[in-house]
Scaffold this motif. Sequence first.
Motif, PDB file in Angstrom:
ATOM      1  N   SER A 100       0.833  -1.201   0.000  1.00 36.30           N
ATOM      2  CA  SER A 100       0.000   0.000   0.000  1.00 36.30           C
ATOM      3  C   SER A 100       0.866   1.248   0.000  1.00 36.30           C
ATOM      4  O   SER A 100       1.826   1.359   0.768  1.00 36.30           O
ATOM      5  CB  SER A 100      -0.908   0.008   1.231  1.00 36.30           C
ATOM      6  OG  SER A 100      -1.552   1.268   1.370  1.00 36.30           O
ATOM      7  N   ASP A 103      -0.072   3.028   3.450  1.00 37.54           N
ATOM      8  CA  ASP A 103       0.428   2.394   4.667  1.00 37.54           C
ATOM      9  C   ASP A 103       1.311   1.222   4.275  1.00 37.54           C
ATOM     10  O   ASP A 103       0.810   0.146   3.946  1.00 37.54           O
ATOM     11  CB  ASP A 103      -0.743   1.912   5.526  1.00 37.54           C
ATOM     12  CG  ASP A 103      -0.277   1.173   6.771  1.00 37.54           C
ATOM     13  OD1 ASP A 103       0.932   1.229   7.085  1.00 37.54           O
ATOM     14  OD2 ASP A 103      -1.112   0.527   7.429  1.00 37.54           O
ATOM     15  N   LEU A 106       0.692  -2.470   5.124  1.00 36.45           N
ATOM     16  CA  LEU A 106      -0.354  -3.244   4.464  1.00 36.45           C
ATOM     17  C   LEU A 106       0.205  -3.839   3.175  1.00 36.45           C
ATOM     18  O   LEU A 106       0.601  -3.110   2.261  1.00 36.45           O
ATOM     19  CB  LEU A 106      -1.564  -2.363   4.157  1.00 36.45           C
ATOM     20  CG  LEU A 106      -2.688  -3.022   3.328  1.00 36.45           C
ATOM     21  CD1 LEU A 106      -3.280  -4.221   4.063  1.00 36.45           C
ATOM     22  CD2 LEU A 106      -3.762  -1.997   2.975  1.00 36.45           C
ATOM     23  N   THR A 127      -1.111  -6.827   7.711  1.00 35.03           N
ATOM     24  CA  THR A 127      -1.172  -5.439   8.172  1.00 35.03           C
ATOM     25  C   THR A 127       0.036  -5.073   9.032  1.00 35.03           C
ATOM     26  O   THR A 127       0.077  -3.993   9.614  1.00 35.03           O
ATOM     27  CB  THR A 127      -2.466  -5.186   8.979  1.00 35.03           C
ATOM     28  OG1 THR A 127      -2.508  -6.100  10.091  1.00 35.03           O
ATOM     29  CG2 THR A 127      -3.691  -5.394   8.104  1.00 35.03           C
ATOM     30  N   THR A 177      -9.489  -2.085  -2.999  1.00 35.64           N
ATOM     31  CA  THR A 177      -9.596  -2.017  -1.548  1.00 35.64           C
ATOM     32  C   THR A 177      -8.656  -0.945  -1.026  1.00 35.64           C
ATOM     33  O   THR A 177      -7.678  -0.584  -1.685  1.00 35.64           O
ATOM     34  CB  THR A 177      -9.243  -3.374  -0.898  1.00 35.64           C
ATOM     35  OG1 THR A 177      -9.487  -3.309   0.518  1.00 35.64           O
ATOM     36  CG2 THR A 177      -7.789  -3.721  -1.128  1.00 35.64           C
ATOM     37  N   ASN A 179      -8.083  -1.184   2.668  1.00 33.76           N
ATOM     38  CA  ASN A 179      -7.533  -1.825   3.863  1.00 33.76           C
ATOM     39  C   ASN A 179      -7.246  -3.309   3.709  1.00 33.76           C
ATOM     40  O   ASN A 179      -6.752  -3.948   4.639  1.00 33.76           O
ATOM     41  CB  ASN A 179      -8.472  -1.622   5.053  1.00 33.76           C
ATOM     42  CG  ASN A 179      -9.872  -2.171   4.783  1.00 33.76           C
ATOM     43  OD1 ASN A 179     -10.082  -3.020   3.922  1.00 33.76           O
ATOM     44  ND2 ASN A 179     -10.851  -1.662   5.526  1.00 33.76           N
TER      45      ASN A 179
END
Length: 593
Positions: A100, A103, A106, A127, A177, A179
Motif C-alpha cells: 500500500s 500504509d 499493508l 497489516t 480495496t 484496507n
Amino acid sequence: MILHVQETRAQTSQHTIDSLTHEELTKYPNGEWLYMRSDAFARRVQYRVEDKLGATRASEHHPSEQRGSAGSKDEVLGQGTGLDISNADGGQEETSIAISRRDPNLIIVGANDEHMGKLQMPAYVSTDAGTSWQTVRLPPNTAYNYYSVGDPVLAPSEDGNIYYTFIAGNAIMVAKTINGFDWIHCTPAYIWTTQDSPDKPSMTVDNSPKSPHFGRVYISWSGFSLYNDTITIKLTWSDDHGQSWSKPTSIFDSLPHFAHVRTGTFGEVYVSFSSYYAPDWSPRHYFATSLDGGLTFRTQTLTPYLEYPRQGSSWASQLKGPTSSRVFPYTTFQVDLARNQIYFVYGSWYLWPNRDSSAVLYRILSNDSGATWSAPVMLGGIGQALHYDRFLPWVAYDTWTNRMSMFYYSSELDKNNFLAWPYRAELIQSGSFAERPLEDPTAGFNVLVCAGFGGPSFLGDYTGSDAYKGEFAAAWTETRKGNTDGDVFVSVSIENSNRVELHRVNAHITLTATTRITEPNTLQVQYQLDGASPANISIYGTRGVRMLTQEITTASITPTESTLNIASLASGNYIVRLTQSGQIVSQPIMIVR
C-alpha cells in the motif's frame, strides 16, 4: 535499437532442437499451438492427476556442496520471510503482490487457487509488513460469471487504493480495496462476447505526479480470436477509479502473448510482449510505446530470444524435463520515474561453449522512452553460477528510495539443476548486484514436485514483487516439508538501521526522504558504525582508483550523516566504501551532471 546478435548467431542450430520447426507448427493450424499453451485453453480443460507425483515417485536431488552466500547483511528479513501464507489443499500459483502506498505495513497478495470454479479469488493480507497473514475471499459478484477464475494481478495507487484484476468466465474483472479486507467491485474492464477470449491481463497505475494521466489505471491482455487464428494485444484504461473503461486499443497481432504494461514519468504508456510467430519462425520480444495516453502505439522488435525446450503434446515450454512445470521466457520491466529510464528484463535459452544449456536472464536500459536500448547484460553470479537455470523474474521499483529490485527463481545452488530457490537482486546501470536467496541456501524445493492447476507440476506462469519505502516484498510458489502441491510463499525484506545508506547521486532529481536534500555537488552519506573506533568514507572509480577520502573523526553508534564534496567528480559510475576496523561496506552510486 540494439539487437542481441551474438546469441542468435551462436545458437541458430538450436531452433530445430529447442523450438518448434515450421513443419511442426503446421500440425497446429490457425494458431492452435499457442492457444493450447495458454491459460485460456487450460481453463477449459479438465486435468486428471493420478497421484500428483507423490513422494514415492519424486526423485530427491541434493544441493551442491559448493554453496553461495546467503547475501549481504544490508537488510533484515521480516519475520514473514519464506512464510507459507496459503497453506491450503490444492495448488496456489501465479502470484502478484502489492504494498500500500498509504500504509507500507499493508501488503496484499493475489494468486490462483486450485479450488477456482468453486470459490472467489483469494487475497492474502498482512497489516504488519509481512509478520502475519490472513486469507480473505473477494465478495461474490452475481452480475457476472464469477467462477472459473485466474490470472490475478495487483497494482497499488498513490491514493491508497490497491486494484485486483483477474479473469472470471467471460470478463476481465476488477476489484479494489483500501484496507485489504473491504473490497469493492469495479466495472469489468472487458467482457468477452463472440470476438475474443482474454488471457493473462497485466495492470498498472500511473503514479507519476508529472503525468497528465496521473491516477489512470491501465490493463493490457492477450485476446484470442473466436477461431484462434489471431491473437491481439489490447489495452484499456479508467480515469474514474474503475467505474468506466475506455474502448480497447489494439496494439499488435501475429500471435503475441504475455503483455506487460507500465507508465513513464510524463504519461508515456509502455507495453511489452513476446511472439514466436515471425517470417523466419524466430521468437522475438517486442516493445510498444504510446505518447498519447494509450490511443496509438509505436511498436518495435526489441530483441530476439530462444524459447525454452518444448515438451509434451501441448508444446509447452518447460525446464528440467518433460514432467516439469510449464515455464515461459517472458518480459518484465519498471520505469525509474526520477529519470524516466526503463529497466527491462527478459528471459531466453542459452547454449554454453561447454555444451551446457540453461535459462538465462538479460537486462537492457532505455533513456529515450524505448526508442533506443543499451546492449544486453546477462544477469547472474560468478562463473558456473550462470550455467544453471534462472527464470520467472519480476522487477519492482521503489519510488521512495529510487531503487530497482528483482525477484526470480535460480537453481545455481544445486549441481543437478533441479532444485530451485527464490532469489532477489538489485538492478543498476552496470547490471545487477547483491544476488542472494530469500531463504535458507541449504535447502531448495523440487520443481518437479509442485502440483497445481490440475497438473502434476505447475509453478504458474509468473511471479510477483513490489517495493516501497525501503520494503521489498516478493511472492512465489513452491513446496516444502514433503508436500506435493504448491503453496504461496512470501518474503518481506526491510531496510535495517545498520545499513549504510549510500544513495544514488543525480543532479536532476530530489534525493530520497532518508537523505537530506543537498546541492548537486555534495553527497549525504547516512551510516551507523560499530563502536567509536576510527572510520573513513572513500569514493573509488570503476577501475579501482581512489578519487577522494574523508575521515570520520566523531564516530557514533547512532545513525549519523556525513557530507562529501563531489564537485570534482565527473558523471559516471563510482563505488562508495565505508571502512572501520578492517570491515568494509561498499555501494555503487551514479553521478549524473
